[in-house]
Design an enzyme around this catalytic site. Structure first.
Site, mmCIF file in Angstrom:
data_model
loop_
_atom_site.group_PDB
_atom_site.id
_atom_site.type_symbol
_atom_site.label_atom_id
_atom_site.label_comp_id
_atom_site.label_asym_id
_atom_site.label_seq_id
_atom_site.Cartn_x
_atom_site.Cartn_y
_atom_site.Cartn_z
ATOM 1 C CG LEU A 1 -1.903 -1.219 1.293
ATOM 2 C CD1 LEU A 1 -2.848 -1.067 2.468
ATOM 3 C CD2 LEU A 1 -2.663 -1.484 0.005
ATOM 4 C CB CYS A 2 4.450 2.084 0.143
ATOM 5 S SG CYS A 2 4.840 2.228 1.881
ATOM 6 C CG MET B 1 6.301 3.878 5.129
ATOM 7 S SD MET B 1 6.607 3.169 6.774
ATOM 8 C CE MET B 1 7.205 1.559 6.354
ATOM 9 C CD GLU B 2 9.060 5.989 0.484
ATOM 10 O OE1 GLU B 2 8.235 5.461 -0.268
ATOM 11 O OE2 GLU B 2 8.712 6.625 1.514
ATOM 12 C CG ASP C 1 24.429 -10.947 3.694
ATOM 13 O OD1 ASP C 1 24.283 -12.149 4.017
ATOM 14 O OD2 ASP C 1 24.815 -10.588 2.574
#
Length: 165
Positions: free
Chosen positions: A74-75, A112-113, A127
């Site tokens: 939904l972004c 959100m970004e 990682d």
């Protein structure tokens, strides 16, 4: 208060931002990776077997910000005009503080970004260093500041962060 991502039937939907004004919007977020002395020293010395940890994390964070709409349901896909990642190496705590900044002129915010950029940069550091220290800890990941839109400017209480920007 009504939830903006639900339609009248209670189904998930993308918010319609067509009628919102285009304004300059920005957001800053952070994440942190705490690691062992060995992993931290290897990273600092550029001796990680996978390569330059921070350069790789910077590129991963920038790419992640650009792909946020593909990752978070939904972004809205956004035309970002700036994505920046900086790293603060904290020898006392054996941690890397990741600071992200995103900006655009648009109809919806970039929180959100910025959060996605910081998160993916942290995951990339994990990682690349996990062979040396699988017990690394990621967090907190949090929004530090946002501006633009009808809510204007918001900033996390100053006692909860140091000023690096």
């Amino acid at each position: 208060m009504s939830l903006t991502h639900l339609n009248r039937r209670g189904e998930a939907c993308m918010v319609d931002v067509t009628d919102k004004s285009v304004t300059e919007r920005s957001a800053r977020a952070e994440s942190c990776v705490q690691m062992s002395t060995d992993a931290f020293e290897q990273m600092l010395a550029g001796q990680n077997k996978k390569g330059d940890v921070l350069a790789t994390a910077r590129i991963a964070g920038i790419q992640a910000a650009k792909k946020t709409a593909d990752l978070i349901p939904l972004c809205h896909p956004l035309a970002l005009t700036k994505v920046q990642l900086d790293f603060v190496l904290e020898r006392e705590t054996l941690s890397v503080r990741i600071l992200s900044f995103c900006r655009l002129a648009g109809r919806t915010g970039v929180e959100m970004e910025a959060l996605t950029a910081a998160s993916v940069a942290a995951l990339t550091i994990y990682d690349m260093c996990k062979a040396v220290d699988p017990a690394m800890v990621i967090g907190p990941t949090r929004l530090l500041e946002k501006s633009g839109g009808k809510l204007g400017h918001w900033r996390r209480a100053p006692d909860l962060e140091e000023e690096y920007w």
